[in-house]
Design a protein around this motif. Structure first.
Motif, short mmCIF file in Angstrom:
data_model
loop_
_atom_site.label_atom_id
_atom_site.label_comp_id
_atom_site.label_asym_id
_atom_site.label_seq_id
_atom_site.Cartn_x
_atom_site.Cartn_y
_atom_site.Cartn_z
N SER A 196 73.26 69.43 54.17
CA SER A 196 74.43 69.90 54.92
C SER A 196 74.43 69.44 56.36
N ASP A 212 76.03 74.09 51.91
CA ASP A 212 75.23 75.20 52.47
C ASP A 212 76.10 76.02 53.43
N ASN A 225 74.46 77.94 56.51
CA ASN A 225 73.73 77.23 57.56
C ASN A 225 74.65 77.00 58.76
#
Length: 289
Positions: free
Chosen positions: A252, A282, A285
């Protein structure tokens, strides 16, 4: 090659566990009986292989056999009470479930039995992960440095805790001492570079990363690339983002970096595609946002 060794030296006790370890990545359940059989074969020939017990514990936990994994790590510690791998294995497992109390309990028991630099460092790192207040974490970091003044892991971990507490000068000193003890400590170098970037010295951070980027792992490579983007070196950064994506297409952070590079080049549609892929890969994140 290990299979060839097994044929040439069929009674050797080291090769079956090593072969099982080599075959474990990309594990499928269909392959698990063979891997477990290899560990059993090696341990029957030589039962005092603490590391083989730890590796089999990882395999067993991946297969859902928690009690078997616990039995294996206990066997490893019975053979080598100072071995850190079985202790840190369960600490990391508990942290992955955010069961910090369990992780602390594992460390407390292990340190009472035998204290080691890595176990002490893991105790401090757990405080950092939990978000312990600065005024509480700094004395523990200082105590770790006093207890293990010449251990690279302890010094690096203390540096990370002090950096989290915004004690930048003291953190830098810890990293410098860690690198004196272990000049090849990539994590210490990466943390030192991050410290300089956090202090606003982007050029010094980039210089530290550039010096060892050929041997760097993907985490270091991405930190370096993100700093290059911040400085405006987008073409160089793009090469590093693409390098990571060749190995991990759903990374990501690398996808988010590519989005920034594309946006800066005026390629809005491509930038949106990379940004969307980053969030899909993700969504939790912050670096993917």
């Amino acid at each position: 090659r290990l299979e060839q060794v097994g044929k040439a030296q069929p009674l050797d006790w080291e090769w079956p566990p090593l072969l099982a370890l080599a075959l474990t990545p990309g594990l499928s359940k269909d392959a698990s009986p063979r891997l477990l059989g290899l560990y059993e074969e090696g341990l029957q020939r030589q039962p005092r292989q603490a590391e083989a017990y730890v590796n089999r514990a990882r395999l067993r936990l991946a297969l859902g056999d928690r009690s078997g994994a616990e039995a294996d790590t206990n066997s490893a510690l019975a053979l080598k009470p100072w071995l850190d791998a079985p202790v840190l294995f369960w600490v990391q497992e508990a942290v992955s479930r955010r069961d910090f109390d369990r992780a602390q309990s594992v460390l407390d028991v292990a340190r009472r039995q035998q204290d080691t630099p890595k176990r002490a460092a893991a105790t401090l790192d757990l405080l950092r992960i939990k978000g312990t207040k600065r005024e509480e974490i700094v004395p523990v970091a200082e105590a770790l440095v006093r207890q293990f003044p010449n251990d690279a892991t302890a010094l690096r971990t203390a540096g990370a805790a002090l950096q989290t507490a915004k004690q930048f000068d003291r953190a830098a000193t810890c990293y410098a001492r860690a690198l004196k003890e272990g000049p090849d400590d990539i994590d210490a170098r990466n943390n030192l570079a991050l410290l300089y970037r956090e202090r606003g010295d982007l050029e010094e951070a980039i210089a530290i990363w550039r010096a060892y980027i050929p041997d760097a792992n993907d985490t270091v490579r991405l930190n370096y690339a993100l700093s290059l983007v911040e400085r405006g070196d987008r073409l160089d950064a793009e090469a590093h983002f693409r390098s990571v994506l060749e190995r991990a297409p759903r990374n990501s952070v690398a996808l988010r970096g590519m989005a920034e590079v594309a946006y800066a080049a005026g390629e809005d549609e491509k930038a949106w595609g990379y940004a969307r892929a980053s969030l899909d890969a993700d969504p939790k994140n912050p670096l993917a946002w």
